[in-house]
Design an enzyme around this catalytic site. Structure first.
Site, PDB file in Angstrom:
ATOM      1  N   TYR A   1       0.828  -1.215   0.000  1.00 45.26           N
ATOM      2  CA  TYR A   1       0.000   0.000   0.000  1.00 45.26           C
ATOM      3  C   TYR A   1       0.861   1.262   0.000  1.00 45.26           C
ATOM      4  CZ  TYR A   1      -3.967  -3.043   0.290  1.00 45.26           C
ATOM      5  OH  TYR A   1      -4.891  -4.004  -0.025  1.00 45.26           O
TER       6      TYR A   1
ATOM      7  N   GLN B   1     -15.770   2.045  -5.712  1.00 47.31           N
ATOM      8  CA  GLN B   1     -15.012   0.942  -5.117  1.00 47.31           C
ATOM      9  C   GLN B   1     -13.536   1.307  -5.080  1.00 47.31           C
ATOM     10  OE1 GLN B   1     -16.613  -3.032  -6.907  1.00 47.31           O
ATOM     11  NE2 GLN B   1     -17.080  -1.410  -8.339  1.00 47.31           N
ATOM     12  N   ASN B   2     -13.204   2.430  -5.712  1.00 49.61           N
ATOM     13  CA  ASN B   2     -11.795   2.803  -5.817  1.00 49.61           C
ATOM     14  C   ASN B   2     -11.282   3.376  -4.507  1.00 49.61           C
ATOM     15  OD1 ASN B   2     -11.946   1.965  -8.383  1.00 49.61           O
ATOM     16  ND2 ASN B   2     -12.007   3.997  -9.307  1.00 49.61           N
TER      17      ASN B   2
ATOM     18  N   ASP C   1      -8.481   5.231  -4.652  1.00 57.26           N
ATOM     19  CA  ASP C   1      -7.742   6.453  -5.001  1.00 57.26           C
ATOM     20  C   ASP C   1      -8.612   7.675  -4.685  1.00 57.26           C
ATOM     21  OD1 ASP C   1      -9.399   7.290  -7.297  1.00 57.26           O
ATOM     22  OD2 ASP C   1      -8.540   5.588  -8.373  1.00 57.26           O
TER      23      ASP C   1
ATOM     24  N   HIS D   1     -14.834   0.870  -0.314  1.00 58.53           N
ATOM     25  CA  HIS D   1     -13.683  -0.006  -0.039  1.00 58.53           C
ATOM     26  C   HIS D   1     -12.536   0.739   0.641  1.00 58.53           C
ATOM     27  CE1 HIS D   1     -15.084  -3.109  -3.285  1.00 58.53           C
ATOM     28  NE2 HIS D   1     -15.793  -3.146  -2.177  1.00 58.53           N
TER      29      HIS D   1
ATOM     30  N   CYS E   1      -6.725   3.138  13.165  1.00 60.19           N
ATOM     31  CA  CYS E   1      -6.190   2.486  14.368  1.00 60.19           C
ATOM     32  C   CYS E   1      -7.004   1.231  14.659  1.00 60.19           C
ATOM     33  CB  CYS E   1      -6.273   3.445  15.554  1.00 60.19           C
ATOM     34  SG  CYS E   1      -5.805   2.653  17.107  1.00 60.19           S
TER      35      CYS E   1
ATOM     36  N   GLY F   1     -16.811   1.191 -15.406  1.00 54.49           N
ATOM     37  CA  GLY F   1     -15.492   0.585 -15.221  1.00 54.49           C
ATOM     38  C   GLY F   1     -15.393  -0.372 -14.060  1.00 54.49           C
TER      39      GLY F   1
ATOM     40  N   ASN G   1     -18.379   0.356 -19.924  1.00 58.02           N
ATOM     41  CA  ASN G   1     -17.209  -0.487 -19.670  1.00 58.02           C
ATOM     42  C   ASN G   1     -16.474  -0.730 -20.982  1.00 58.02           C
ATOM     43  OD1 ASN G   1     -15.449  -2.777 -18.921  1.00 58.02           O
ATOM     44  ND2 ASN G   1     -16.742  -2.905 -17.100  1.00 58.02           N
TER      45      ASN G   1
ATOM     46  N   ALA H   1     -13.853   4.871 -20.780  1.00 54.27           N
ATOM     47  CA  ALA H   1     -14.582   5.765 -19.873  1.00 54.27           C
ATOM     48  C   ALA H   1     -14.307   7.227 -20.199  1.00 54.27           C
ATOM     49  CB  ALA H   1     -14.185   5.458 -18.421  1.00 54.27           C
TER      50      ALA H   1
END
Ligand code: NAD
Length: 251
Positions: free
Chosen positions: A64, A105-106, A108, A123, A131, A190, A216, A232
């Site tokens: 990550y 769901q991204n 970013d 997500h 924490c 997408g 898509n 997209a």
């Protein structure tokens, strides 16, 4: 593309948009479903499950950290699809007596960087940490590791990426479910339709009478009312520009 407008069955009051990794692909962020089933050369079990984190927290932090660093790097920014969504939301909310909900769901932050507000990140978010002990959420731009000190409990090793891993409960579900039950138009952009519960949202919206649209690169097997295939960055601006005209919004 205009054909979908004639198929809208009732006056539009509520729009729900669900985005997935495909909306950010043209910004240079790889999608998740590589043909080899790996995410950036790692197995999902290793880097996106609570068990993987327990087994090798260093590997997961490093994974990550790299995604975070890539997201913050100079070349990465919102593309025309993110911008068109933000523009549409702004004019819709200014000029139309309806609700607009953007669920992603991204992990970013490209929707926010394009100007979208109140994005529901089901997500989690790459630029946040959490924490384990208190559930407190922090902005996180710097790398995390097992020696990072938590800002609330001052302990080592209590911070984890604020990401929903496989086997964990997605975030914002009550708000999302509520918006699906009142939705007239549901648009998935997408997303492969393979990760639940997001993959089932279009069916929930459909059951409540919504017209469902998929945008898509490759048509998925899901049974949307309208399926538009292409990039997209090309289709999303055209789609929302036509929807704005249809609703009589001044652009
Ligand atoms: P996915 O990777 O499973 O599927 C991506 C979909 O986007 C595919 O159906 C593909 O055909 C389509 N696509 C690819 N490029 C496109 C383009 N330019 N225009 C239109 N469509 C395009 O993605 P998912 O369904 O979102 O599920 C992946 C999971 O992995 C999500 O839960 C997400 O949290 C995570 N993830 C997030 C990011 C990110 O934040 N940008 C990136 C990779 C993975």
């Amino acid at each position: 593309m205009q054909e979908f407008l004639s198929r809208l069955q009732r006056p539009l009051q509520s729009i729900v948009v669900l985005t997935g990794a495909g909306v950010s692909a043209e910004s240079g962020i790889p999608t998740f479903r590589a043909s080899d089933g790996l995410w950036e050369n790692h197995s999902i079990e290793d880097v996106a499950t609570p068990g993987g984190f327990k087994q090798d927290p260093n590997l997961v932090h490093e994974f990550y950290n790299q995604r975070r660093e890539a997201l913050l790097s100079h070349g990465i920014g919102p593309n025309q699809a993110h911008s068109a969504l933000a523009r549409f939301q702004s004019i819709f909310e200014d000029q139309y007596p309806g609700n607009f909900t953007l669920v992603t769901q991204n992990v970013d932050n490209l929707h926010e960087r394009a100007g979208s507000l109140n994005v529901l990140h089901m997500h989690g978010e790459l630029l946040k940490s959490r924490c384990y002990q208190t559930g407190s959420i922090f902005n996180q731009q710097k790398p995390l590791n097992v020696d990072s000190v938590c800002r609330c409990c001052r302990s080592l090793g209590n911070l984890r990426p604020h990401i929903v891993w496989f086997g964990e409960l997605p975030l914002e579900i009550p708000k999302i479910e509520n918006s699906l039950t009142t939705c007239d138009l549901f648009i998935a952009i997408g997303t492969s339709g393979l990760v639940y519960p997001a993959a089932g949202f279009y069916e929930q919206a459909k059951k409540c009478g919504a017209h469902t649209v998929e945008i898509n690169l490759a048509t998925t097997t899901s049974n949307f009312d309208t399926q538009l295939s292409g990039y997209a960055s090309d289709l999303v601006p055209r789609f929302f520009s036509q929807l704005a005209s249809f609703l009589g919004l001044a652009t």
